[in-house]
Design an enzyme around this catalytic site. Sequence first.
Site, PDB file in Angstrom:
ATOM      1  NE  ARG A  25      -4.288   1.626   2.117  1.00  0.00           N
ATOM      2  CZ  ARG A  25      -4.413   2.749   2.830  1.00  0.00           C
ATOM      3  NH1 ARG A  25      -3.461   3.119   3.646  1.00  0.00           N
ATOM      4  NH2 ARG A  25      -5.496   3.486   2.717  1.00  0.00           N
ATOM      5  CB  ILE A  51      -5.478   6.098  -0.878  1.00  0.00           C
ATOM      6  CG1 ILE A  51      -5.438   4.553  -0.884  1.00  0.00           C
ATOM      7  CG2 ILE A  51      -4.687   6.617   0.306  1.00  0.00           C
ATOM      8  CD1 ILE A  51      -4.005   3.987  -1.051  1.00  0.00           C
ATOM      9  CB  SER A  52     -10.648   3.687   0.224  1.00  0.00           C
ATOM     10  OG  SER A  52     -11.284   4.348  -0.848  1.00  0.00           O
ATOM     11  CD  GLN A  53     -11.364   2.334   7.440  1.00  0.00           C
ATOM     12  OE1 GLN A  53     -12.356   2.947   7.054  1.00  0.00           O
ATOM     13  NE2 GLN A  53     -11.338   1.649   8.555  1.00  0.00           N
TER      14      GLN A  53
END
Length: 207
Positions: A25, A51-53
């Site tokens: 990530r 950027i999403s969790q």
Amino acid sequence: MVEMQIAARGINNFRILQAMRKIPRHLFVPEPYRKAAYEDRPLPIGEGQTISQPYIVAFMTELLDPQPEDHILEIGAGSGYQAAIIGLLSSRVTTVERLPNIAELARSNLKKAGIANVEVVVGDGTLGWPDHAPYHGIIVTAAAPDIPSPLIDQLADGGRMVAPLGGRGLQELVKIVKRGAYLERTYHGGVMFVPLIGRYGWREEML
Ligand code: SAH
């Protein structure tokens, strides 16, 4: 990250957990936030976008249920991270991004991660991407007042769509399965996404 934030919260699909373990990530997080890349939260990627969790990425992937032969359409490429995960689980991903600089960021991140089956295109994703329709699955990663109708048209029969639907502040994750003329809807809890801006989403001048 995978054990404590994702598996511990009940995502047990082995293929999804493996994909999340494989994709670093931190390659998708800009330098100032890189140390926080494996934390349990969304992070800024520039131009007001995020950027999403990690858990939300895993949960939406589980709802989308990508299969090895599938061609998946994503709306909202952002960092490219969600597309990279789906890329490992399907044959091909087309991801539409409204902001040209963010699309370029996604392309460069995907290249660094060695992902070659994700195509990033620039456009208003509320119109879908008719060139390759129909898609086996569609994932919308920005918040919409309702499902943009072109996306329903571009979903294959039996295909799945996942989208955060609702107001500007809070939305509900909705999964749709297309069965002929009938849409089966299920609801999967509250989430917060940046707005989907476009013809069948929010109007920029109203934000
Ligand atoms: N999936 C991304 C997170 C997306 S954030 C990730 O894994 O990092 C939401 C993205 O949707 C933003 O980059 C925003 O610019 C984009 N977006 C908003 N409206 C859009 C539209 N109409 N078409 C395509 N992209 C849109």
